[in-house]
Design a protein around this motif. Sequence first.
Motif, PDB file in Angstrom:
ATOM      1  N   ASN A 189      75.457  71.612 -59.164  1.00 14.77           N
ATOM      2  CA  ASN A 189      74.319  70.813 -58.686  1.00 14.77           C
ATOM      3  C   ASN A 189      73.717  71.421 -57.417  1.00 14.77           C
ATOM      4  OD1 ASN A 189      74.610  68.985 -60.780  1.00 14.77           O
ATOM      5  ND2 ASN A 189      75.897  67.606 -59.592  1.00 14.77           N
ATOM      6  N   GLN A 190      74.588  71.875 -56.533  1.00 10.37           N
ATOM      7  CA  GLN A 190      74.115  72.497 -55.296  1.00 10.37           C
ATOM      8  C   GLN A 190      73.352  73.784 -55.618  1.00 10.37           C
ATOM      9  OE1 GLN A 190      77.269  73.502 -52.578  1.00 10.37           O
ATOM     10  NE2 GLN A 190      76.001  73.012 -50.801  1.00 10.37           N
ATOM     11  N   TYR A 191      73.860  74.588 -56.533  1.00  9.51           N
ATOM     12  CA  TYR A 191      73.182  75.815 -56.946  1.00  9.51           C
ATOM     13  C   TYR A 191      71.815  75.500 -57.536  1.00  9.51           C
ATOM     14  CZ  TYR A 191      71.901  79.681 -60.010  1.00  9.51           C
ATOM     15  OH  TYR A 191      71.210  80.661 -60.665  1.00  9.51           O
ATOM     16  N   HIS A 192      71.748  74.483 -58.390  1.00  9.21           N
ATOM     17  CA  HIS A 192      70.486  74.114 -59.029  1.00  9.21           C
ATOM     18  C   HIS A 192      69.454  73.678 -57.988  1.00  9.21           C
ATOM     19  CE1 HIS A 192      67.788  72.774 -62.163  1.00  9.21           C
ATOM     20  NE2 HIS A 192      67.727  71.576 -61.596  1.00  9.21           N
ATOM     21  N   SER A 193      69.868  72.850 -57.034  1.00 11.95           N
ATOM     22  CA  SER A 193      68.923  72.389 -56.012  1.00 11.95           C
ATOM     23  C   SER A 193      68.474  73.550 -55.118  1.00 11.95           C
ATOM     24  CB  SER A 193      69.529  71.269 -55.171  1.00 11.95           C
ATOM     25  OG  SER A 193      70.619  71.750 -54.413  1.00 11.95           O
ATOM     26  N   LEU A 194      69.383  74.459 -54.788  1.00  7.55           N
ATOM     27  CA  LEU A 194      69.000  75.617 -53.979  1.00  7.55           C
ATOM     28  C   LEU A 194      68.076  76.556 -54.752  1.00  7.55           C
ATOM     29  CD1 LEU A 194      72.378  76.418 -52.193  1.00  7.55           C
ATOM     30  CD2 LEU A 194      70.309  75.456 -51.166  1.00  7.55           C
ATOM     31  N   LYS A 195      68.305  76.676 -56.056  1.00  8.30           N
ATOM     32  CA  LYS A 195      67.440  77.515 -56.886  1.00  8.30           C
ATOM     33  C   LYS A 195      66.029  76.936 -56.930  1.00  8.30           C
ATOM     34  CE  LYS A 195      67.124  79.528 -61.489  1.00  8.30           C
ATOM     35  NZ  LYS A 195      67.713  79.572 -62.829  1.00  8.30           N
ATOM     36  N   LEU A 196      65.920  75.616 -57.091  1.00  9.38           N
ATOM     37  CA  LEU A 196      64.604  74.975 -57.095  1.00  9.38           C
ATOM     38  C   LEU A 196      63.905  75.155 -55.748  1.00  9.38           C
ATOM     39  CD1 LEU A 196      65.321  71.642 -59.018  1.00  9.38           C
ATOM     40  CD2 LEU A 196      64.112  73.669 -59.842  1.00  9.38           C
ATOM     41  N   GLU A 197      64.644  75.004 -54.676  1.00  3.93           N
ATOM     42  CA  GLU A 197      64.059  75.186 -53.346  1.00  3.93           C
ATOM     43  C   GLU A 197      63.592  76.627 -53.147  1.00  3.93           C
ATOM     44  OE1 GLU A 197      65.245  74.622 -48.635  1.00  3.93           O
ATOM     45  OE2 GLU A 197      66.602  73.898 -50.179  1.00  3.93           O
ATOM     46  N   CYS A 198      64.371  77.573 -53.648  1.00  2.25           N
ATOM     47  CA  CYS A 198      64.000  78.984 -53.539  1.00  2.25           C
ATOM     48  C   CYS A 198      62.715  79.270 -54.319  1.00  2.25           C
ATOM     49  CB  CYS A 198      65.143  79.854 -54.040  1.00  2.25           C
ATOM     50  SG  CYS A 198      64.865  81.610 -53.837  1.00  2.25           S
ATOM     51  N   GLU A 199      62.596  78.708 -55.519  1.00  2.00           N
ATOM     52  CA  GLU A 199      61.383  78.894 -56.319  1.00  2.00           C
ATOM     53  C   GLU A 199      60.178  78.270 -55.630  1.00  2.00           C
ATOM     54  OE1 GLU A 199      62.384  77.234 -60.100  1.00  2.00           O
ATOM     55  OE2 GLU A 199      63.620  78.957 -60.685  1.00  2.00           O
ATOM     56  N   LYS A 200      60.378  77.093 -55.028  1.00  2.00           N
ATOM     57  CA  LYS A 200      59.296  76.432 -54.297  1.00  2.00           C
ATOM     58  C   LYS A 200      58.847  77.291 -53.115  1.00  2.00           C
ATOM     59  CE  LYS A 200      58.463  72.360 -51.464  1.00  2.00           C
ATOM     60  NZ  LYS A 200      59.087  71.213 -50.828  1.00  2.00           N
ATOM     61  N   LEU A 201      59.800  77.851 -52.387  1.00  2.00           N
ATOM     62  CA  LEU A 201      59.467  78.705 -51.244  1.00  2.00           C
ATOM     63  C   LEU A 201      58.767  79.988 -51.688  1.00  2.00           C
ATOM     64  CD1 LEU A 201      62.654  78.266 -49.034  1.00  2.00           C
ATOM     65  CD2 LEU A 201      60.367  77.381 -48.576  1.00  2.00           C
ATOM     66  N   ALA A 202      59.177  80.536 -52.826  1.00  3.39           N
ATOM     67  CA  ALA A 202      58.526  81.746 -53.344  1.00  3.39           C
ATOM     68  C   ALA A 202      57.071  81.446 -53.714  1.00  3.39           C
ATOM     69  CB  ALA A 202      59.291  82.281 -54.552  1.00  3.39           C
ATOM     70  N   THR A 203      56.826  80.285 -54.326  1.00  6.15           N
ATOM     71  CA  THR A 203      55.461  79.881 -54.669  1.00  6.15           C
ATOM     72  C   THR A 203      54.633  79.693 -53.409  1.00  6.15           C
ATOM     73  OG1 THR A 203      56.304  78.777 -56.639  1.00  6.15           O
ATOM     74  CG2 THR A 203      54.095  78.165 -55.910  1.00  6.15           C
ATOM     75  N   GLU A 204      55.222  79.046 -52.415  1.00 11.97           N
ATOM     76  CA  GLU A 204      54.520  78.825 -51.149  1.00 11.97           C
ATOM     77  C   GLU A 204      54.214  80.155 -50.460  1.00 11.97           C
ATOM     78  OE1 GLU A 204      55.384  76.496 -46.954  1.00 11.97           O
ATOM     79  OE2 GLU A 204      56.410  75.843 -48.768  1.00 11.97           O
ATOM     80  N   LYS A 205      55.149  81.094 -50.527  1.00 13.18           N
ATOM     81  CA  LYS A 205      54.943  82.414 -49.926  1.00 13.18           C
ATOM     82  C   LYS A 205      53.774  83.124 -50.600  1.00 13.18           C
ATOM     83  CE  LYS A 205      57.062  86.945 -49.697  1.00 13.18           C
ATOM     84  NZ  LYS A 205      58.115  87.758 -50.271  1.00 13.18           N
TER      85      LYS A 205
END
Length: 126
Positions: free
Chosen positions: A54-70
Amino acid sequence: MFPQNRPPAHLQAPSAASGAAVAASAIPSTPQSLKLTYPETLDRIKEEFQFLQNQYHSLKLECEKLATEKTEIQRHYVMYYEMSYGLNIEMHKQVGLGGLGALSSSLVPAPWPSFAIWALKGCPHR
């Protein structure tokens, strides 16, 4: 893997030296209550694995969100850079044209007023 091939402390049976420390805590001091059975150990491992997933999944989603924002920020940067560059070019053109106008007026004398009137009315010899 473990120091001196021993399992981690939470999986070991309490020793006589640690019996006093265990008795001092609120945990009952019977050896049977501290030992984990294989099914309990497997359940604990499954829970920890699920937590890590679950922690990996939430961190992966956050990483994808940050990549989109970047990517979006980079697009804005390029847009502002192009606008700034274009504005700079236009300013240099204006300064250059203003300088050329002053230079041309200093080199070529202004026409006589009668010539200006004649040029505005048009040449009578048409």
